[in-house]
Design a protein around this motif. Structure first.
Motif, PDB file in Angstrom:
ATOM      1  N   GLY A   1       0.803  -1.215   0.000  1.00 56.68           N
ATOM      2  CA  GLY A   1       0.000   0.000   0.000  1.00 56.68           C
ATOM      3  C   GLY A   1       0.832   1.258   0.000  1.00 56.68           C
ATOM      4  N   LEU A   2       1.858   1.297  -0.837  1.00 54.92           N
ATOM      5  CA  LEU A   2       2.794   2.413  -0.844  1.00 54.92           C
ATOM      6  C   LEU A   2       2.102   3.733  -1.191  1.00 54.92           C
ATOM      7  N   ALA A   3       1.209   3.716  -2.184  1.00 60.90           N
ATOM      8  CA  ALA A   3       0.526   4.944  -2.577  1.00 60.90           C
ATOM      9  C   ALA A   3      -0.298   5.503  -1.421  1.00 60.90           C
ATOM     10  N   TRP A   4      -0.995   4.642  -0.701  1.00 63.05           N
ATOM     11  CA  TRP A   4      -1.796   5.085   0.438  1.00 63.05           C
ATOM     12  C   TRP A   4      -0.904   5.615   1.554  1.00 63.05           C
ATOM     13  N   THR A   5       0.246   5.004   1.768  1.00 64.88           N
ATOM     14  CA  THR A   5       1.198   5.507   2.756  1.00 64.88           C
ATOM     15  C   THR A   5       1.593   6.935   2.446  1.00 64.88           C
ATOM     16  N   LEU A   6       1.828   7.242   1.176  1.00 64.42           N
ATOM     17  CA  LEU A   6       2.234   8.597   0.802  1.00 64.42           C
ATOM     18  C   LEU A   6       1.093   9.587   0.921  1.00 64.42           C
ATOM     19  N   ARG A   7      -0.130   9.173   0.593  1.00 65.73           N
ATOM     20  CA  ARG A   7      -1.263  10.094   0.734  1.00 65.73           C
ATOM     21  C   ARG A   7      -1.499  10.433   2.211  1.00 65.73           C
ATOM     22  N   ARG A   8      -1.362   9.476   3.079  1.00 67.16           N
ATOM     23  CA  ARG A   8      -1.507   9.743   4.509  1.00 67.16           C
ATOM     24  C   ARG A   8      -0.414  10.695   4.984  1.00 67.16           C
TER      25      ARG A   8
END
Length: 251
Positions: free
Chosen positions: A126-133
């Protein structure tokens, strides 16, 4: 001012003169601090050099005079995560954002905690979600965040609508007759509500959320973009060439 046994994360390191390093760290009590580490390039200082690599969690002693502090001691507090491929690029992006947006010597304990959480998540899925958070919480810590559950007029977010993010006022609902380009760069209401609740959005909602947040970050960064964005764009072009698999986790 003395920094004594100050916990910090290393954001960036570069050579300075023949035997020294310039090191940028995010400390717990003093925010972002620039350090001059003198005489660390010799063979007997390998342990110290290893402690001053990006993503490393360290404890530092330093003497602050003016813009930069003179490092007097540093020790690693743990082993830095091993980041490869997309995770390494994402880590570079996180560090670059902090270097560009966080002023030196302003205490941001919440950013120190945020970096620790993000650093732990980077090697996982979930790398993309990690960056959005991370982007959401960075804006909040710097005083530029939004209430993600309502739009700029105070109207509750409609999960079926699309929104652009006004950097100063927050989500603005798009009219249905907007062009395809503007709609593709907007976030779904469903994604904004997920962001508000800290729940991972649908994978189809992540690209629009990324574009919408990038518009806000671009506003705060000014005319000079990020090197990591250029690297991501080039990597995307390479992956989109015939015979290459597309990247499933856009950052």
């Amino acid at each position: 001012m003395h920094l004594i046994a100050e916990p910090a994360y290393v954001l960036h390191t570069r050579p300075w003169r023949e035997t020294s390093l310039l090191v940028e760290v995010l400390s717990e009590q003093h925010g972002r601090v620039g350090l001059v580490a003198r005489g660390v390039q010799g063979p007997k200082r390998q342990v110290l050099r290893a402690a001053l690599q990006p993503f490393q969690h360290i404890r530092v002693d330093a003497l602050l005079r003016g813009e930069l502090a003179r490092l007097t001691a540093a020790e690693a507090l743990d082993a830095a995560p091993r980041l490869d491929g997309d995770a390494a690029l994402a880590g570079f992006y996180v560090n670059e954002l902090l270097l560009r947006l966080v002023p030196r010597h302003d205490p941001f304990p919440e950013l120190y905690a945020l970096y620790g959480r993000t650093r732990a998540r980077l090697p996982g899925e979930g790398l993309a979600w990690t960056l959005r958070r991370f982007e959401r919480d960075l804006l909040e810590a710097l005083g530029s965040g939004f209430d993600w559950s309502v739009d700029a007029d105070g109207t509750p977010i409609d999960p079926a609508a699309r929104y652009r993010l006004d950097p100063e006022q927050g989500p603005r609902r798009l009219l249905s007759d907007r062009g395809h380009g503007e709609r593709s760069a907007a976030a779904t209401g469903r994604a904004l509500l997920a962001l508000a609740c800290d729940l991972a959005p649908e994978s189809s909602d992540l690209p629009g959320l990324r574009q919408a947040l990038r518009a806000v970050l671009t506003h705060h960064l000014g005319p000079r973009g990020l090197k990591s964005w250029e690297m991501m764009a080039e990597l995307s072009r390479v992956r989109s060439r015939p015979g290459r698999e597309p990247d499933a986790a856009q950052d």
